[in-house]
Motif scaffolding. Structure first.
Motif, PDB file in Angstrom:
ATOM      1  N   MET A 168      63.763  46.135   2.455  1.00 37.62           N
ATOM      2  CA  MET A 168      62.420  45.834   2.971  1.00 37.62           C
ATOM      3  C   MET A 168      61.457  45.626   1.807  1.00 37.62           C
ATOM      4  O   MET A 168      61.358  46.465   0.910  1.00 37.62           O
ATOM      5  N   ILE A 169      60.751  44.505   1.830  1.00 35.17           N
ATOM      6  CA  ILE A 169      59.738  44.190   0.826  1.00 35.17           C
ATOM      7  C   ILE A 169      58.463  43.819   1.553  1.00 35.17           C
ATOM      8  O   ILE A 169      58.459  42.901   2.373  1.00 35.17           O
ATOM      9  N   THR A 170      57.373  44.508   1.267  1.00 35.77           N
ATOM     10  CA  THR A 170      56.087  44.256   1.909  1.00 35.77           C
ATOM     11  C   THR A 170      55.149  43.584   0.921  1.00 35.77           C
ATOM     12  O   THR A 170      54.887  44.125  -0.153  1.00 35.77           O
ATOM     13  N   ARG A 171      54.665  42.404   1.262  1.00 35.36           N
ATOM     14  CA  ARG A 171      53.709  41.691   0.412  1.00 35.36           C
ATOM     15  C   ARG A 171      52.286  41.794   0.949  1.00 35.36           C
ATOM     16  O   ARG A 171      51.332  41.735   0.188  1.00 35.36           O
ATOM     17  N   ALA A 172      52.133  41.872   2.255  1.00 41.21           N
ATOM     18  CA  ALA A 172      50.799  42.002   2.854  1.00 41.21           C
ATOM     19  C   ALA A 172      50.944  42.762   4.168  1.00 41.21           C
ATOM     20  O   ALA A 172      51.863  42.510   4.946  1.00 41.21           O
ATOM     21  N   GLY A 173      50.055  43.704   4.405  1.00 43.42           N
ATOM     22  CA  GLY A 173      50.112  44.474   5.634  1.00 43.42           C
ATOM     23  C   GLY A 173      50.535  45.919   5.385  1.00 43.42           C
ATOM     24  O   GLY A 173      50.689  46.362   4.245  1.00 43.42           O
ATOM     25  N   THR A 174      50.716  46.628   6.466  1.00 38.86           N
ATOM     26  CA  THR A 174      51.072  48.049   6.410  1.00 38.86           C
ATOM     27  C   THR A 174      52.486  48.238   6.939  1.00 38.86           C
ATOM     28  O   THR A 174      52.767  47.895   8.091  1.00 38.86           O
ATOM     29  N   PRO A 175      53.431  48.766   6.099  1.00 33.85           N
ATOM     30  CA  PRO A 175      54.786  48.990   6.589  1.00 33.85           C
ATOM     31  C   PRO A 175      54.806  50.045   7.684  1.00 33.85           C
ATOM     32  O   PRO A 175      54.177  51.088   7.561  1.00 33.85           O
ATOM     33  N   VAL A 176      55.519  49.778   8.728  1.00 33.76           N
ATOM     34  CA  VAL A 176      55.659  50.719   9.846  1.00 33.76           C
ATOM     35  C   VAL A 176      57.057  51.315   9.857  1.00 33.76           C
ATOM     36  O   VAL A 176      57.225  52.515  10.082  1.00 33.76           O
TER      37      VAL A 176
ATOM     38  N   LEU B 140      57.600  45.892  12.356  1.00 34.45           N
ATOM     39  CA  LEU B 140      58.143  46.296  11.055  1.00 34.45           C
ATOM     40  C   LEU B 140      57.035  46.417  10.023  1.00 34.45           C
ATOM     41  O   LEU B 140      56.976  47.395   9.267  1.00 34.45           O
ATOM     42  N   ILE B 141      56.174  45.408   9.966  1.00 34.53           N
ATOM     43  CA  ILE B 141      55.018  45.428   9.059  1.00 34.53           C
ATOM     44  C   ILE B 141      53.792  45.068   9.885  1.00 34.53           C
ATOM     45  O   ILE B 141      53.740  43.996  10.484  1.00 34.53           O
ATOM     46  N   SER B 142      52.823  45.941   9.918  1.00 34.19           N
ATOM     47  CA  SER B 142      51.626  45.716  10.729  1.00 34.19           C
ATOM     48  C   SER B 142      50.615  44.879   9.969  1.00 34.19           C
ATOM     49  O   SER B 142      50.458  45.026   8.745  1.00 34.19           O
ATOM     50  N   GLY B 143      49.928  44.021  10.690  1.00 33.80           N
ATOM     51  CA  GLY B 143      48.872  43.220  10.085  1.00 33.80           C
ATOM     52  C   GLY B 143      47.519  43.915  10.123  1.00 33.80           C
ATOM     53  O   GLY B 143      46.515  43.324   9.752  1.00 33.80           O
ATOM     54  N   THR B 144      47.510  45.164  10.574  1.00 39.99           N
ATOM     55  CA  THR B 144      46.268  45.933  10.635  1.00 39.99           C
ATOM     56  C   THR B 144      46.157  46.806   9.388  1.00 39.99           C
ATOM     57  O   THR B 144      47.064  47.573   9.072  1.00 39.99           O
ATOM     58  N   ILE B 145      45.036  46.704   8.675  1.00 41.17           N
ATOM     59  CA  ILE B 145      44.807  47.486   7.455  1.00 41.17           C
ATOM     60  C   ILE B 145      43.613  48.401   7.699  1.00 41.17           C
ATOM     61  O   ILE B 145      42.537  47.941   8.116  1.00 41.17           O
ATOM     62  N   TYR B 146      43.824  49.682   7.444  1.00 37.90           N
ATOM     63  CA  TYR B 146      42.763  50.682   7.635  1.00 37.90           C
ATOM     64  C   TYR B 146      42.217  51.088   6.275  1.00 37.90           C
ATOM     65  O   TYR B 146      42.964  51.348   5.329  1.00 37.90           O
TER      66      TYR B 146
ATOM     67  N   ALA C 271      47.450  38.432   8.407  1.00 37.09           N
ATOM     68  CA  ALA C 271      48.806  38.034   8.779  1.00 37.09           C
ATOM     69  C   ALA C 271      49.778  38.796   7.892  1.00 37.09           C
ATOM     70  O   ALA C 271      49.798  38.619   6.666  1.00 37.09           O
ATOM     71  N   ALA C 272      50.555  39.691   8.482  1.00 29.88           N
ATOM     72  CA  ALA C 272      51.510  40.478   7.715  1.00 29.88           C
ATOM     73  C   ALA C 272      52.526  39.554   7.047  1.00 29.88           C
ATOM     74  O   ALA C 272      52.907  38.511   7.588  1.00 29.88           O
ATOM     75  N   ASP C 273      52.964  39.954   5.849  1.00 30.74           N
ATOM     76  CA  ASP C 273      53.911  39.135   5.097  1.00 30.74           C
ATOM     77  C   ASP C 273      54.897  40.054   4.395  1.00 30.74           C
ATOM     78  O   ASP C 273      54.516  41.092   3.825  1.00 30.74           O
ATOM     79  N   GLY C 274      56.172  39.673   4.437  1.00 25.12           N
ATOM     80  CA  GLY C 274      57.193  40.468   3.775  1.00 25.12           C
ATOM     81  C   GLY C 274      58.576  40.016   4.182  1.00 25.12           C
ATOM     82  O   GLY C 274      58.752  39.148   5.039  1.00 25.12           O
ATOM     83  N   ASP C 275      59.578  40.578   3.525  1.00 24.42           N
ATOM     84  CA  ASP C 275      60.981  40.289   3.818  1.00 24.42           C
ATOM     85  C   ASP C 275      61.656  41.566   4.274  1.00 24.42           C
ATOM     86  O   ASP C 275      61.590  42.594   3.583  1.00 24.42           O
ATOM     87  N   VAL C 276      62.308  41.484   5.438  1.00 22.02           N
ATOM     88  CA  VAL C 276      63.030  42.635   5.978  1.00 22.02           C
ATOM     89  C   VAL C 276      64.427  42.157   6.360  1.00 22.02           C
ATOM     90  O   VAL C 276      64.582  41.196   7.122  1.00 22.02           O
ATOM     91  N   TYR C 277      65.428  42.806   5.800  1.00 20.61           N
ATOM     92  CA  TYR C 277      66.816  42.503   6.095  1.00 20.61           C
ATOM     93  C   TYR C 277      67.453  43.678   6.808  1.00 20.61           C
ATOM     94  O   TYR C 277      67.115  44.842   6.542  1.00 20.61           O
ATOM     95  N   GLY C 278      68.353  43.356   7.712  1.00 19.67           N
ATOM     96  CA  GLY C 278      68.994  44.419   8.473  1.00 19.67           C
ATOM     97  C   GLY C 278      70.426  44.092   8.811  1.00 19.67           C
ATOM     98  O   GLY C 278      70.858  42.928   8.740  1.00 19.67           O
ATOM     99  N   THR C 279      71.150  45.119   9.207  1.00 22.19           N
ATOM    100  CA  THR C 279      72.529  44.955   9.649  1.00 22.19           C
ATOM    101  C   THR C 279      72.534  44.705  11.149  1.00 22.19           C
ATOM    102  O   THR C 279      72.005  45.507  11.918  1.00 22.19           O
TER     103      THR C 279
END
Length: 408
Positions: free
Chosen positions: A203-211, A224-230, A245-253
């Motif tokens: 998981m790589i988060t570029r913008a947003g809040t990881p959930v 996975l990544i929220s676009g809401t920033i507190y 707009a949340a941005d990131g890369d998430v890989y899963g099995t």
């Protein structure tokens, strides 16, 4: 030149006068201004050309001089129409056909797409005939430059396109290339959610809040990544909320279920040596079949070849004929061995694996097994994959809520 044309239009004759006083006759004709030309002297009199209407005016002078007139040739349109009086319907039909061809030349009756891929060319051809230039469109309304622009806009796989309108045919030349990346200029707000059930491996988060976090089990639609920033104050209370707009890369099995089969007994077509051929006439969308042969069997394959009427290379017409060939067949029961069926299934499995790799999907485990079930070889099992599971879900209404919070 103009004088010759007028003589041909009104008609003229080649005549010979002979008798008692040819010179006196010639003097009378000249004195009474009766036009003659190309006069030749003969042993008996004179040969000359004169207008068709002058023959009636010569009659009194011929009687006065006791001369005789012999018509040798008749030329011009009046005599042409008189000779072809019985062919008037043929002439009228020819004129009507010429008018019809001119009217048909004002429309597009053939659209051809020349491209690298036959499938892409066929797809574009259907779209053009349905949406842009249906057959029968007036050529004056076809804008090749605008058509090129619309095709580049609607088909991303086209890297170059050129349209040519020639005769009654529209030819579209195209080349394919990599689809350009679409720039999304629209400002969006939203969350990155799981596109399928998976266990997160990277998981790589570029913008947003990881959930979520690595090793979490998520289901399709989970954030996975929220676009809401507190933004918090010193008392750890929410001071301000912003939406991006949340941005990131998430890989899963993930797990992909696979199932396929090959029958050990199957039917194969055995075609008859004799084929039946017949012709269907067509005009635009209307068809007429003068004769349909009787088939020996209800099971037959049909091959149709369309022959479009055209004049020269690019003057297509909206009618022609279809050459249809029908070949009857019978179904024969065939058997294949288990090894052959297993080989076919393995080839299909390898194609599926190749398709995964082309999409950048990593195959961790292949649990597909092949076994015999009820007279067929069946391949069932699962593929364990590692792939991107991100999907941007647009958040509707968050901008308005944020504005209301600021106003409050």
């Amino acid at each position: 030149m103009l004088l010759k044309l007028l003589r041909y239009i009104f008609g003229y004759v080649k005549a010979e006068v002979y008798g008692f006083a040819p010179e006196r006759l010639m003097n009378l004709l000249i004195h009474n201004e009766i036009v003659i030309w190309d006069v030749e002297h003969t042993d008996q009199g004179y040969i000359f050309y004169t207008g068709r209407k002058n023959l009636m005016n010569m009659r009194p002078f011929l009687q006065k001089t006791n001369m005789k007139l012999k018509i040798m040739e008749k030329r011009g349109l009046p005599y042409f129409f008189k000779r072809n009086k019985k062919r008037a319907m043929f002439l009228a039909g020819f004129v009507m056909a010429a008018i019809l061809l001119y009217v048909l030349s004002l429309f597009v009756w053939e659209v051809t797409v020349v491209g690298e891929s036959h499938l892409v060319a066929e797809s574009i051809l259907k779209q053009i005939e349905k949406k842009y230039v249906p057959l029968g469109t007036r050529k004056a309304t076809v804008d090749c430059s605008k058509l090129e622009e619309l095709l580049r806009k609607d088909f991303d796989e086209i890297s170059w396109v050129s349209c040519e309108l020639k005769g009654t045919g529209l030819t579209i030349y195209l080349e394919e290339g990599m689809a350009p990346l679409k720039k999304d200029t629209e400002v969006k707000t939203g969350d990155i959610v799981a596109s399928k059930d998976a266990v997160i491996t990277k998981m790589i988060t570029r913008a947003g809040t990881p959930v979520a976090k690595v090793k979490d089990t998520v289901k399709k639609g989970d954030i996975l990544i929220s676009g809401t920033i507190y933004i918090y104050d010193d008392n750890n209370e929410v001071l301000e909320t912003s939406y991006i707009a949340a941005d990131g890369d998430v890989y899963g099995t993930t797990t992909y279920s696979y199932e396929d089969y090959v029958d050990l007994q199957y039917y194969q077509k055995k075609y008859s040596e004799k084929s039946h051929k017949y012709i269907t006439l067509y005009f635009m969308e209307y068809c007429l079949t003068p004769y349909t042969p009787k088939m020996e069997s209800e099971d037959y394959d049909t091959y149709t070849e369309i022959h479009k009427a055209r004049i020269f290379n690019h003057f297509y017409l909206p009618f022609g004929y279809k050459s249809i060939k029908c070949t009857c067949y019978t179904l024969e029961l065939k058997k294949r061995g288990k090894e052959e069926a297993t080989k076919i299934l393995n080839e299909r499995i390898n194609k599926k694996i190749t398709a995964f790799k082309e999409k950048g999907v990593e195959i961790i485990k292949n649990d597909v097994k092949i076994k015999e079930v009820d007279g067929r070889m069946v391949a069932t099992g699962t593929f364990t994959l590692t792939e991107s599971i991100t999907e941007l879900k647009k958040a509707a209404g968050k901008i308005d809520n944020a504005v209301e919070d600021k106003e409050n």
